[in-house]
Design a protein around this motif. Structure first.
Motif, PDB file in Angstrom:
ATOM      1  N   ASN A  22     -10.577 -25.528  -4.810  1.00 22.26           N
ATOM      2  CA  ASN A  22     -11.458 -25.824  -3.659  1.00 22.26           C
ATOM      3  C   ASN A  22     -10.992 -24.895  -2.517  1.00 22.26           C
ATOM      4  N   GLY A  23     -12.056 -24.286  -2.091  1.00 21.57           N
ATOM      5  CA  GLY A  23     -11.904 -23.321  -0.837  1.00 21.57           C
ATOM      6  C   GLY A  23     -12.065 -21.931  -1.510  1.00 21.57           C
ATOM      7  N   GLY A  24     -12.238 -21.792  -2.820  1.00 25.36           N
ATOM      8  CA  GLY A  24     -12.512 -20.404  -3.340  1.00 25.36           C
ATOM      9  C   GLY A  24     -11.559 -19.270  -3.225  1.00 25.36           C
ATOM     10  N   VAL A  25     -12.018 -18.241  -3.200  1.00 25.86           N
ATOM     11  CA  VAL A  25     -11.072 -17.132  -3.418  1.00 25.86           C
ATOM     12  C   VAL A  25      -9.795 -17.171  -2.339  1.00 25.86           C
ATOM     13  N   PHE A  26     -10.269 -17.382  -0.944  1.00 18.48           N
ATOM     14  CA  PHE A  26      -9.590 -17.403   0.048  1.00 18.48           C
ATOM     15  C   PHE A  26      -8.869 -18.600   0.758  1.00 18.48           C
ATOM     16  N   ARG A  27      -8.594 -19.606  -0.333  1.00 17.06           N
ATOM     17  CA  ARG A  27      -8.161 -20.815   0.125  1.00 17.06           C
ATOM     18  C   ARG A  27      -6.854 -20.748   0.706  1.00 17.06           C
ATOM     19  N   ASP A  28      -5.857 -19.833   0.160  1.00 18.21           N
ATOM     20  CA  ASP A  28      -4.581 -19.811   0.640  1.00 18.21           C
ATOM     21  C   ASP A  28      -4.219 -18.622   1.587  1.00 18.21           C
ATOM     22  N   ILE A  29      -5.260 -17.894   2.235  1.00 10.73           N
ATOM     23  CA  ILE A  29      -5.157 -16.917   2.807  1.00 10.73           C
ATOM     24  C   ILE A  29      -5.891 -17.095   4.210  1.00 10.73           C
ATOM     25  N   THR A  30      -4.812 -16.383   5.316  1.00 13.94           N
ATOM     26  CA  THR A  30      -5.618 -16.404   6.507  1.00 13.94           C
ATOM     27  C   THR A  30      -5.746 -14.659   7.120  1.00 13.94           C
ATOM     28  N   LEU A  31      -4.878 -13.988   6.350  1.00 14.34           N
ATOM     29  CA  LEU A  31      -5.770 -12.545   6.831  1.00 14.34           C
ATOM     30  C   LEU A  31      -5.692 -11.970   5.465  1.00 14.34           C
ATOM     31  N   MET A  32      -6.679 -10.780   5.367  1.00 12.92           N
ATOM     32  CA  MET A  32      -6.924 -10.074   4.030  1.00 12.92           C
ATOM     33  C   MET A  32      -6.816  -8.729   4.322  1.00 12.92           C
ATOM     34  N   PRO A  33      -5.696  -8.000   4.357  1.00 13.77           N
ATOM     35  CA  PRO A  33      -5.633  -6.708   4.741  1.00 13.77           C
ATOM     36  C   PRO A  33      -5.731  -5.736   3.376  1.00 13.77           C
ATOM     37  N   LEU A  34      -6.677  -4.692   3.547  1.00 10.32           N
ATOM     38  CA  LEU A  34      -6.705  -3.999   2.167  1.00 10.32           C
ATOM     39  C   LEU A  34      -6.521  -2.496   2.863  1.00 10.32           C
ATOM     40  N   PRO A  35      -5.992  -1.562   2.051  1.00 14.49           N
ATOM     41  CA  PRO A  35      -5.879  -0.397   2.413  1.00 14.49           C
ATOM     42  C   PRO A  35      -6.916   0.723   1.892  1.00 14.49           C
ATOM     43  N   LEU A  36      -7.168   1.750   2.146  1.00 14.57           N
ATOM     44  CA  LEU A  36      -8.054   2.828   1.564  1.00 14.57           C
ATOM     45  C   LEU A  36      -7.672   4.362   2.329  1.00 14.57           C
ATOM     46  N   LEU A  37      -7.859   5.269   1.347  1.00 12.64           N
ATOM     47  CA  LEU A  37      -7.857   6.400   1.877  1.00 12.64           C
ATOM     48  C   LEU A  37      -8.984   7.180   2.302  1.00 12.64           C
ATOM     49  N   GLN A  38      -9.073   7.923   3.333  1.00  7.64           N
ATOM     50  CA  GLN A  38     -10.313   8.420   3.984  1.00  7.64           C
ATOM     51  C   GLN A  38     -10.151   9.980   4.445  1.00  7.64           C
ATOM     52  N   ALA A  39     -11.051  10.697   4.090  1.00 10.14           N
ATOM     53  CA  ALA A  39     -10.960  12.109   4.442  1.00 10.14           C
ATOM     54  C   ALA A  39     -12.506  12.373   5.006  1.00 10.14           C
ATOM     55  N   SER A  40     -12.363  13.542   6.084  1.00 10.52           N
ATOM     56  CA  SER A  40     -13.872  13.846   6.847  1.00 10.52           C
ATOM     57  C   SER A  40     -13.681  15.381   6.873  1.00 10.52           C
ATOM     58  N   VAL A  41     -14.661  15.973   6.819  1.00 10.09           N
ATOM     59  CA  VAL A  41     -15.065  17.313   6.980  1.00 10.09           C
ATOM     60  C   VAL A  41     -16.083  17.657   7.897  1.00 10.09           C
ATOM     61  N   GLY A  42     -15.960  18.540   8.572  1.00 10.78           N
ATOM     62  CA  GLY A  42     -17.110  19.003   9.483  1.00 10.78           C
ATOM     63  C   GLY A  42     -18.023  19.871   8.622  1.00 10.78           C
ATOM     64  N   LEU A  43     -19.229  19.746   8.903  1.00  6.20           N
ATOM     65  CA  LEU A  43     -20.486  20.629   8.141  1.00  6.20           C
ATOM     66  C   LEU A  43     -21.409  21.102   9.354  1.00  6.20           C
ATOM     67  N   PRO A  44     -22.231  22.183   8.901  1.00 10.13           N
ATOM     68  CA  PRO A  44     -23.205  22.666   9.928  1.00 10.13           C
ATOM     69  C   PRO A  44     -23.972  21.620  10.534  1.00 10.13           C
ATOM     70  N   GLY A  45     -24.566  21.865  11.808  1.00  6.39           N
ATOM     71  CA  GLY A  45     -25.734  20.934  11.985  1.00  6.39           C
ATOM     72  C   GLY A  45     -25.373  19.720  12.752  1.00  6.39           C
TER      73      GLY A  45
END
Length: 281
Positions: free
Chosen positions: A108-131
């Motif tokens: 009962n309470g589903g996936v987050f029943r015992d969780i108050t904060l749900m932190p998740l990481p990821l990698l991100q990269a950006s590059v400038g293009l014309p226009g």
């Protein structure tokens, strides 16, 4: 010293997020939605499914749009930034719903029943293009499950940012859009998840800090295909949900090329994002 402290704090958050993300067994949606024997029908299973999936849609929308930007400034041609983001959803009570027909009261309470904060990481990269355009790529993968029922949950995202107003004397304004796709090991019968995010970002830069804010929307599509024991059989349903996003943030540039940023989201789903990266204009 302050720079080292900030980097250390971010790495602690990152490592903590890796520990938190180990909730793979809860992604076994079949077990979560299976109704008790007294109500072992397709209708009861579908009602349980509705309650389980709704907060997951909140998470995936928040995660996909979170940390997507830290400025409205556009990199010049060939300029780039690369770094790590930790996106943290604050789990509210209504995201821990009681299931209508739980087979086991412990779920009962589903996936987050015992969780108050749900932190998740990821990698991100950006590059400038014309226009006056900037392209962004995002990636995350992590093992879930145990034993024979194990694999990797993987998120891939592609985005673009277009500079509407890039006058250095005025606040900069940009439009950001991104598409994300999440895959989960087939053993979990979890279905396919995709998300489209968009936002209007405003920022103002100063010598060592930038202030930024945005208004955006996250739209999710989730196709669930499950199989429960007879007499229920297949449980298939498509879900969609959209949430508005409002956030304000601060980016600190303690030394050349290095930045640290943090922002708070106070829309329909609440949480905060932190990031550390290397930027070359």
């Amino acid at each position: 010293m302050k720079t080292k402290t900030g980097i250390t704090l971010l790495m602690v958050l990152f490592l903590g997020s890796l520990i938190t993300v180990g909730f793979g067994q809860d992604l076994d949606v079949e077990k979560l939605i299976e109704p008790d024997q007294e109500h072992y029908t397709l209708e009861a299973a579908t009602q349980n499914l509705d309650e389980v999936i709704d907060p997951l849609l909140d998470l995936f929308g928040f995660y996909s749009g979170g940390g997507l930007y830290h400025t409205a400034d556009i990199h010049g041609l060939g300029g780039f930034d690369i770094g790590i983001r930790v996106i943290t959803m604050m789990v509210k009570d209504d995201q821990k719903p009681p299931l209508p027909f739980p087979n086991n009261e412990e779920v009962n309470g589903g996936v987050f029943r015992d969780i108050t904060l749900m932190p998740l990481p990821l990698l991100q990269a950006s590059v400038g293009l014309p226009g006056n355009i900037e392209a962004t790529g995002r990636f995350f993968t992590y093992p879930i499950g145990e034993g024979d029922k194990a694999g990797n949950i993987t998120l891939i995202g592609l985005g673009a940012k277009y500079g509407l107003l890039q006058n250095m004397m005025l606040p900069r304004i940009s439009i950001v859009a991104a598409y994300h796709y999440l895959t989960v090991p087939s053993d979990f019968d979890f279905g396919n998840i995709s998300c489209i995010s968009g936002a209007v970002v405003v920022s103002k830069g100063f010598p060592f800090i930038d202030i930024y804010g945005a208004i955006g929307i996250d739209y999710n599509k989730f196709e669930v295909e499950l199989e429960l024991p007879d007499p229920i059989g297949p449980v298939n349903k498509k879900f969609t949900k959209q949430n508005m996003r409002y956030n304000v943030g601060l980016k600190v540039k303690p030394i050349p090329l290095i930045f640290i940023h943090a922002d708070y989201n106070f829309g329909e789903v609440q949480g905060f994002n932190v990031g550390l990266g290397l930027s070359f204009r």
